[in-house]
Design a protein around this motif. Sequence first.
Motif, PDB file in Angstrom:
ATOM      1  N   ASP A  23       0.854  -1.184   0.000  1.00 16.12           N
ATOM      2  CA  ASP A  23       0.000   0.000   0.000  1.00 16.12           C
ATOM      3  C   ASP A  23       0.893   1.239   0.000  1.00 16.12           C
ATOM      4  O   ASP A  23       2.116   1.134  -0.125  1.00 16.12           O
ATOM      5  CB  ASP A  23      -0.976  -0.023   1.186  1.00 16.12           C
ATOM      6  CG  ASP A  23      -0.306   0.159   2.542  1.00 16.12           C
ATOM      7  OD1 ASP A  23       0.930   0.365   2.601  1.00 16.12           O
ATOM      8  OD2 ASP A  23      -1.012   0.086   3.553  1.00 16.12           O
ATOM      9  N   GLY A  57      -5.398  -0.794   2.019  1.00 15.69           N
ATOM     10  CA  GLY A  57      -5.330   0.245   1.003  1.00 15.69           C
ATOM     11  C   GLY A  57      -5.723  -0.271  -0.366  1.00 15.69           C
ATOM     12  O   GLY A  57      -6.336  -1.328  -0.505  1.00 15.69           O
ATOM     13  N   ALA A  73      -3.573   4.411   1.185  1.00 18.45           N
ATOM     14  CA  ALA A  73      -3.450   3.607   2.400  1.00 18.45           C
ATOM     15  C   ALA A  73      -4.399   4.138   3.462  1.00 18.45           C
ATOM     16  O   ALA A  73      -4.545   5.351   3.627  1.00 18.45           O
ATOM     17  CB  ALA A  73      -2.029   3.644   2.933  1.00 18.45           C
TER      18      ALA A  73
END
Length: 88
Positions: A23, A57, A73
């Motif tokens: 992420d 995310g 994220a």
Amino acid sequence: MNASLFRALKLVPGVRFIAGTEDALHRHGLGVQVVSGTRFPMRRTLVLDPKTYAYLGYRQQWHGAKDFTFVFARKVSGVVDHPGERPR
């Protein structure tokens, strides 16, 4: 997420599971990816915690005349009593 959801996702055409997906905070997780388009494919990937399967995310990649990657994220989450409130 439970095992039955993953079994159902495996039946959806084009869904792939990718270990080690990152992420925006560089946390590694399990990627659940769908690719759309053929000439200029777009890859959309949810990033999940590999132990709890909590949402970490999102990644979106497009490869065309120019390549671009959008990475998101979720840092924190919480419960509130009313719309517009922020978790403490």
